[in-house]
Write a protein that holds these residues in place. Sequence first.
Motif, PDB file in Angstrom:
ATOM      1  N   SER A 160       0.991  -1.354  -0.151  1.00 40.00           N
ATOM      2  CA  SER A 160       0.110  -0.013  -0.058  1.00 40.00           C
ATOM      3  C   SER A 160       0.930   1.359  -0.139  1.00 40.00           C
ATOM      4  O   SER A 160       0.615   2.222  -0.581  1.00 40.00           O
ATOM      5  N   LEU A 161       1.747   1.041   0.817  1.00 47.71           N
ATOM      6  CA  LEU A 161       2.940   2.468   0.743  1.00 47.71           C
ATOM      7  C   LEU A 161       3.555   2.518  -0.524  1.00 47.71           C
ATOM      8  O   LEU A 161       3.809   3.701  -1.107  1.00 47.71           O
ATOM      9  N   SER A 162       3.943   1.447  -1.388  1.00 47.49           N
ATOM     10  CA  SER A 162       4.538   1.489  -2.633  1.00 47.49           C
ATOM     11  C   SER A 162       3.655   2.082  -3.438  1.00 47.49           C
ATOM     12  O   SER A 162       4.072   2.924  -4.320  1.00 47.49           O
ATOM     13  N   ALA A 163       2.313   1.939  -3.592  1.00 46.84           N
ATOM     14  CA  ALA A 163       1.347   2.279  -4.238  1.00 46.84           C
ATOM     15  C   ALA A 163       1.310   3.813  -4.193  1.00 46.84           C
ATOM     16  O   ALA A 163       1.294   4.659  -5.040  1.00 46.84           O
ATOM     17  N   LEU A 164       1.606   4.331  -2.860  1.00 48.73           N
ATOM     18  CA  LEU A 164       1.249   5.709  -2.492  1.00 48.73           C
ATOM     19  C   LEU A 164       2.683   6.692  -3.137  1.00 48.73           C
ATOM     20  O   LEU A 164       2.467   7.611  -3.396  1.00 48.73           O
ATOM     21  N   LYS A 165       3.752   5.842  -2.915  1.00 49.57           N
ATOM     22  CA  LYS A 165       4.736   6.462  -3.604  1.00 49.57           C
ATOM     23  C   LYS A 165       4.832   6.724  -5.056  1.00 49.57           C
ATOM     24  O   LYS A 165       5.387   7.675  -5.487  1.00 49.57           O
ATOM     25  N   VAL A 166       4.238   5.952  -5.707  1.00 45.40           N
ATOM     26  CA  VAL A 166       4.165   5.822  -7.066  1.00 45.40           C
ATOM     27  C   VAL A 166       2.923   7.279  -7.536  1.00 45.40           C
ATOM     28  O   VAL A 166       3.111   7.980  -8.183  1.00 45.40           O
ATOM     29  N   ILE A 167       2.056   7.287  -6.523  1.00 41.66           N
ATOM     30  CA  ILE A 167       0.855   8.220  -6.587  1.00 41.66           C
ATOM     31  C   ILE A 167       1.445   9.567  -6.518  1.00 41.66           C
ATOM     32  O   ILE A 167       1.020  10.628  -7.029  1.00 41.66           O
ATOM     33  N   SER A 193       4.605  10.498  -6.812  1.00 40.40           N
ATOM     34  CA  SER A 193       5.323  10.873  -7.999  1.00 40.40           C
ATOM     35  C   SER A 193       4.460  11.657  -8.998  1.00 40.40           C
ATOM     36  O   SER A 193       5.193  12.198  -9.919  1.00 40.40           O
ATOM     37  N   HIS A 194       3.380  11.079  -9.184  1.00 41.35           N
ATOM     38  CA  HIS A 194       2.572  11.577 -10.198  1.00 41.35           C
ATOM     39  C   HIS A 194       1.910  12.984  -9.989  1.00 41.35           C
ATOM     40  O   HIS A 194       1.279  13.609 -10.633  1.00 41.35           O
ATOM     41  N   GLY A 195       1.954  13.504  -8.558  1.00 43.30           N
ATOM     42  CA  GLY A 195       1.597  14.434  -8.235  1.00 43.30           C
ATOM     43  C   GLY A 195      -0.147  14.476  -7.726  1.00 43.30           C
ATOM     44  O   GLY A 195      -0.547  15.427  -7.727  1.00 43.30           O
ATOM     45  N   ASP A 196      -0.471  13.410  -7.519  1.00 43.07           N
ATOM     46  CA  ASP A 196      -1.852  13.335  -7.049  1.00 43.07           C
ATOM     47  C   ASP A 196      -2.262  13.057  -5.533  1.00 43.07           C
ATOM     48  O   ASP A 196      -3.185  12.798  -5.338  1.00 43.07           O
ATOM     49  N   LEU A 197      -1.023  13.429  -4.855  1.00 41.17           N
ATOM     50  CA  LEU A 197      -1.247  13.170  -3.296  1.00 41.17           C
ATOM     51  C   LEU A 197      -0.225  14.221  -2.643  1.00 41.17           C
ATOM     52  O   LEU A 197       1.130  14.272  -2.869  1.00 41.17           O
ATOM     53  N   PRO A 198      -0.933  15.137  -1.641  1.00 41.73           N
ATOM     54  CA  PRO A 198       0.028  15.956  -1.006  1.00 41.73           C
ATOM     55  C   PRO A 198       1.016  15.475  -0.170  1.00 41.73           C
ATOM     56  O   PRO A 198       0.907  14.348   0.303  1.00 41.73           O
ATOM     57  N   LYS A 199       2.308  16.061  -0.414  1.00 44.36           N
ATOM     58  CA  LYS A 199       3.437  15.687   0.298  1.00 44.36           C
ATOM     59  C   LYS A 199       3.376  15.339   1.886  1.00 44.36           C
ATOM     60  O   LYS A 199       3.688  14.600   2.459  1.00 44.36           O
ATOM     61  N   SER A 200       2.437  16.470   2.425  1.00 43.38           N
ATOM     62  CA  SER A 200       2.133  16.500   3.935  1.00 43.38           C
ATOM     63  C   SER A 200       1.320  15.173   4.227  1.00 43.38           C
ATOM     64  O   SER A 200       1.431  14.537   5.248  1.00 43.38           O
ATOM     65  N   ASP A 201       0.301  14.801   3.411  1.00 40.70           N
ATOM     66  CA  ASP A 201      -0.387  13.605   3.663  1.00 40.70           C
ATOM     67  C   ASP A 201       0.342  12.449   3.585  1.00 40.70           C
ATOM     68  O   ASP A 201       0.128  11.363   4.454  1.00 40.70           O
TER      69      ASP A 201
END
Length: 285
Positions: A238-245, A247-255
């Motif tokens: 799950s964490l790996s998937a968020l790392k990809v997301i 990198s695409h700019g679809d998730l705020p860095k703070s989150d």
Amino acid sequence: MLTCAACGKDGNGLKTCAGCKSVKYCSADCQKEHRPRHKKECKQRAAALHQESLFKQPSPREECPICCLPLPFKNKEAKFQACCGKLLCAGCICAVHATDERSLCPFCRAPETGPSGFLKRLLKRVEADDPIAMFNLGNTTLHGMMSVPKDAKKAAGLFLRSGDLGYAPAYLNLANCYKTGKGVEKDIKKEIHYTELACIGGDILARIKLGEDAWNIGKKQDAIKHFMIGARMGHDNSLSALKVIISHGDLPKSDFEMVLRAHKEASDEMKSEQRTAAASNTIYL
């Protein structure tokens, strides 16, 4: 004061609408009469309730009854003991077996048996309505192991019964049956239905599947919610998937940073010296 949504009658014994859980009726006739006016609102409310259940943070993971640490995610890192019905982590099993040549059960101290003995114990646990035993027998029956005749239809029934008794991973196996047509007719709607039930019940693999499916059809926010929940539980993929997301700019860095801290805390809770040692020594499993 509670009143019937159709006739306005008040009193005890009113039955709640099974869909929206927000209105009550005094009789089936009143519910039927009110249905045309209530149908649209009911569907909207039911959908909202379903979404709330789907994205609710699951309860804490079940613990190994010996070391009292959350059980690991990988099946090979835990084992069902048919003698006592306990699910034990590999660390506790290996720690006991490494010093006990008789290979006693680390929990109930019953002697280990061969495949035939394990099957007899498993069947007894199934007769006692043990959902994890049913899940294991379902897998055994699906693949025809331990001299058990292969019977996909019976396996699907065992998965359903196991899930209904509270073991969420069994619902995911049933969903896979509907996906592949093993023991049941292929049915995409039922596949999704049972995958969601498994997810709501806390099964991490079901949640990841829903996250991947949501991402593939463009529901990015739903996918992110699933992966964030999984990561907070300590799930590495799950964490790996968020790392990809991110990198695409679809998730705020703070989150992401917040989830990263939660992932580390949850992951650390599942670690122990015994489990680390067991990871390189699976002979006792």
